[in-house]
Design an enzyme around this catalytic site. Sequence first.
Site, mmCIF file in Angstrom:
data_model
loop_
_atom_site.group_PDB
_atom_site.id
_atom_site.type_symbol
_atom_site.label_atom_id
_atom_site.label_comp_id
_atom_site.label_asym_id
_atom_site.label_seq_id
_atom_site.Cartn_x
_atom_site.Cartn_y
_atom_site.Cartn_z
ATOM 1 N N GLY A 1 0.820 -1.205 0.000
ATOM 2 C CA GLY A 1 0.000 0.000 0.000
ATOM 3 C C GLY A 1 0.850 1.248 0.000
ATOM 4 O O GLY A 1 1.947 1.264 -0.565
ATOM 5 N N GLU B 1 5.408 -3.185 1.158
ATOM 6 C CA GLU B 1 5.769 -2.790 -0.206
ATOM 7 C C GLU B 1 5.034 -1.478 -0.437
ATOM 8 O O GLU B 1 3.813 -1.431 -0.380
ATOM 9 C CB GLU B 1 5.342 -3.906 -1.168
ATOM 10 N N CYS C 1 2.337 -1.104 -8.908
ATOM 11 C CA CYS C 1 3.512 -0.686 -8.129
ATOM 12 C C CYS C 1 4.701 -0.468 -9.041
ATOM 13 O O CYS C 1 5.634 0.260 -8.707
ATOM 14 C CB CYS C 1 3.898 -1.762 -7.118
#
Lengths: 523, 523
Positions: free
Chosen positions: B241, B265, B302
């Site tokens: 997140g 992460e 991401c």
Amino acid sequence: MTLTGSMLIGQHAVSGHREAIRAINPATDTPLEPAYHGGSGEHVERACALAWAAFDTYRETSLEARATFLETIADHIEALGDELIERAVAETGLPRPRILGERGRTCGQLRTFARTVRAGEWLDVRVDTAQPERQPLPRADLRQRHIPLGPVAVFGASNFPLAFSVAGGDTASALAAGCPVIVKAHGAHPGTSELVARALAQAVKACSLPEGVFSLLYGSGREVGMALVSDPRIKAVGFTGSRSGGIALTQAAQARPEPIPVYAEMSSINPVYLFPAALQARAQGLAQGFVTSLTQGAGQFCTNPGLVIAIAGEALERFIGTARELLSPCAAQTMLTPGIFSAYSVGVGALAGHAEIAAQGLPADGPNQGRAHLFVAQASAFLTNEHLQAEVFGAASLVVVCADAEEVRQVSEHLEGQLTATLHLDEGDVDEARLLLPILERKAGRLLVNGWPTGVEVCDAMVHGGPFPATSDSRSTSVGTAAIQRFLRPVCYQDFPDTLLPQALRQDNPLLLRRLLNGQREA
Amino acid sequence: MTLTGSMLIGQHAVSGHREAIRAINPATDTPLEPAYHGGSGEHVERACALAWAAFDTYRETSLEARATFLETIADHIEALGDELIERAVAETGLPRPRILGERGRTCGQLRTFARTVRAGEWLDVRVDTAQPERQPLPRADLRQRHIPLGPVAVFGASNFPLAFSVAGGDTASALAAGCPVIVKAHGAHPGTSELVARALAQAVKACSLPEGVFSLLYGSGREVGMALVSDPRIKAVGFTGSRSGGIALTQAAQARPEPIPVYAEMSSINPVYLFPAALQARAQGLAQGFVTSLTQGAGQFCTNPGLVIAIAGEALERFIGTARELLSPCAAQTMLTPGIFSAYSVGVGALAGHAEIAAQGLPADGPNQGRAHLFVAQASAFLTNEHLQAEVFGAASLVVVCADAEEVRQVSEHLEGQLTATLHLDEGDVDEARLLLPILERKAGRLLVNGWPTGVEVCDAMVHGGPFPATSDSRSTSVGTAAIQRFLRPVCYQDFPDTLLPQALRQDNPLLLRRLLNGQREA
């Protein structure tokens, strides 16, 4: 070699400007020359700049070059000869055979890491080759290796002036991983530190490595230590010492803009279980082994047996009685430093306020001599009084008397994290021990049967670690070849042309590594 | 299956009492039934008690039993059929093919971990046999294996409702390691979470495992999330997140009496380097690949390419020109949640205050639609303005225009830690790329040549990780089989009788593991 009182920043001897540290011979309470003036922020800055400049070169040295470097350090330490031994004895009060043994362990450790570096398993090479035809999507060529984290700050321990100090386990494993090292010397043995540091720096030079691979600083934890841990070029920390010291370093490392891992080996009381059948059969022999382990090196080991857990009864009385007989004539032993002796005295005094003194050794007849102590308390007290679980660094131990196996279980669940847990058992105890094992596995890094926790082998299978507060990071060991893994991180290379790949990952596997290739381990 | 709005504590459906969470279909901005009432401290307590009770049993399941469990989870997720797909599409606004692909990845990931569990390399078995005759001291028999850390709290990600949520990578790797898991569902896809959680709980039951192996909680991060991370029975945390969320969890975990590892992460802008020869030869093709990667899934990855680094010149102008041509007609895309859309809008607005807008996609024609953006700034600005390095989650990217290779190097050194770094190069660029590699290895977990960072393969060699702030722990990966290592710690057994040893360490090696035996790897 004449001791100079200088720090070593790369290849340069540099004098600090802060307050002078002098070693004290604890056996005579007399200060030793020369004075070591502490460094300051500017010295940390210079050492970090050199370490950073050295990192990219040092980390890509060949396996052979790096292994040779570690072996060269060992050679140079041995070449220091008797001067090192004498200085270490004078600075620590430890007996000469112990220091000789520790030098052997230190050099053996460096050579063991050299073998580990050469074997290359620490690279953990994984290759998943491209599958251009795969449906619904092709797979790229993916290759993983491990690279070192970056420059490492190492804080030398008081109780192993060689094996866990300047060229000790933390330094050896960090250098093996490819990390430059900056050591903050322990103030208790600055001369030993200078000698070893100069041997290490000679090895750096002999191996034509960049000078920043190694530096040695003196100074206060608050100034030099915190500046080191806070420097953005430092990427990991190794520490062996007190719980409060380890926690302070960990908090400082977490408070950085970029937090970094801290491997702090801190506090452990190393429970020893005497199971009923074993205790019944050989209470006296167990007491003998226990007293030997407890008093060895004035009890100044991280794995000293500080807690004995057993069920009440005649056999336990025999154990305590024999321990009393054996302990009472034990001479008081010189401890490492006046500070450690003083902390031991305070700790023993505090325990005496919460538990009964079952035995004590002979009183001191010289400065800084710790008198061995054995205490006894009931499990019910242990379960409700946190003072009884505090580590007292030195030859002090507490017998916890349990009513039954259920109380043994409760005491075990109540324990904090430990470096070791020891089970003394006979065949008739095996079923009971089996029930306790799951708890002990959760609590400790190393479990022993019918041995004593002091004496830590440097080998592949060793775990010198354990859940907090034994260490700050239970996922690792600080002794043994697996210690190298603390200073590594994985990097993946996707669709790289062979010419840009590091050697370890090239198609023709020039390092002959046993790779994990498309899910299969190579033979 | 009718959605109930319940949490799942072990095998029990339990309703929360806190404020109701309802999923919102971001494509229509309409709430979806049922309501999910958040849990509170009492639910955390019950889930943790069950997980703790399950731990010692679950962690000693056989490799085969644990692998079968992971496969059974995958089977049960597939058996949910179209209901899962439809609900996930409704809750995320992601297109159906993407969700179908993600289900495939999720189930494939579980089966891959089953293979990893069976292979047993994660146990890292090391055996050093006794040397009773060794001088000066005998060597004990020492055996090491890895055991799981304990119950793990997993925080589901918003952008992978299946592959990084209830039964996603963190859960799969923790279960593979032998850790019970408590998931705090992401509020954006509670229905998807309930469906998957029920499939997982069915697998627990079908495999006759203790119910505490898995629980699902709903609720606020501040109440349920913090209670989970603070519970003494939780021994590790997995999180995907925001940077602020990850840092808050890490700080809470460090503030515990017993600190625990957090694998968060968090934040990465994934620099893409366009080297001169490659840019000269194929600026248009590169622009095409770039725009595809940037806009895929509304940029909600991401590993989205949020930064392009290249040297100024005609070729870079062509790249930007083509990117503009391709980006301008791109339809705005529905983002995962109103909150994420709003944060994207704010982030794009902020970037517009510091960089020039080079291109933007079509304006929104529905709710929560993110409009793709490409910005341009000079390297000199990037080097002095931290706003230009902030992650904007969504289809926004910044081209950093450098004067020369030296400025490329400076920009690279100035980067924070990253999940990926990508190099587009031709043969003529190889020498220049080689000079940059040491920097990029220090900065990122995965390096790619001539590809795009979106699309993360689940395999042995993958690294989805990297230095802070990409993750909170660069020593690990959250995708790929090496992710199992995050949840393990070593334990050493000294002089154990065979009958008390775990199977993995027994003398006759019943699991047929390739042990490290007296320094040699077994064939």
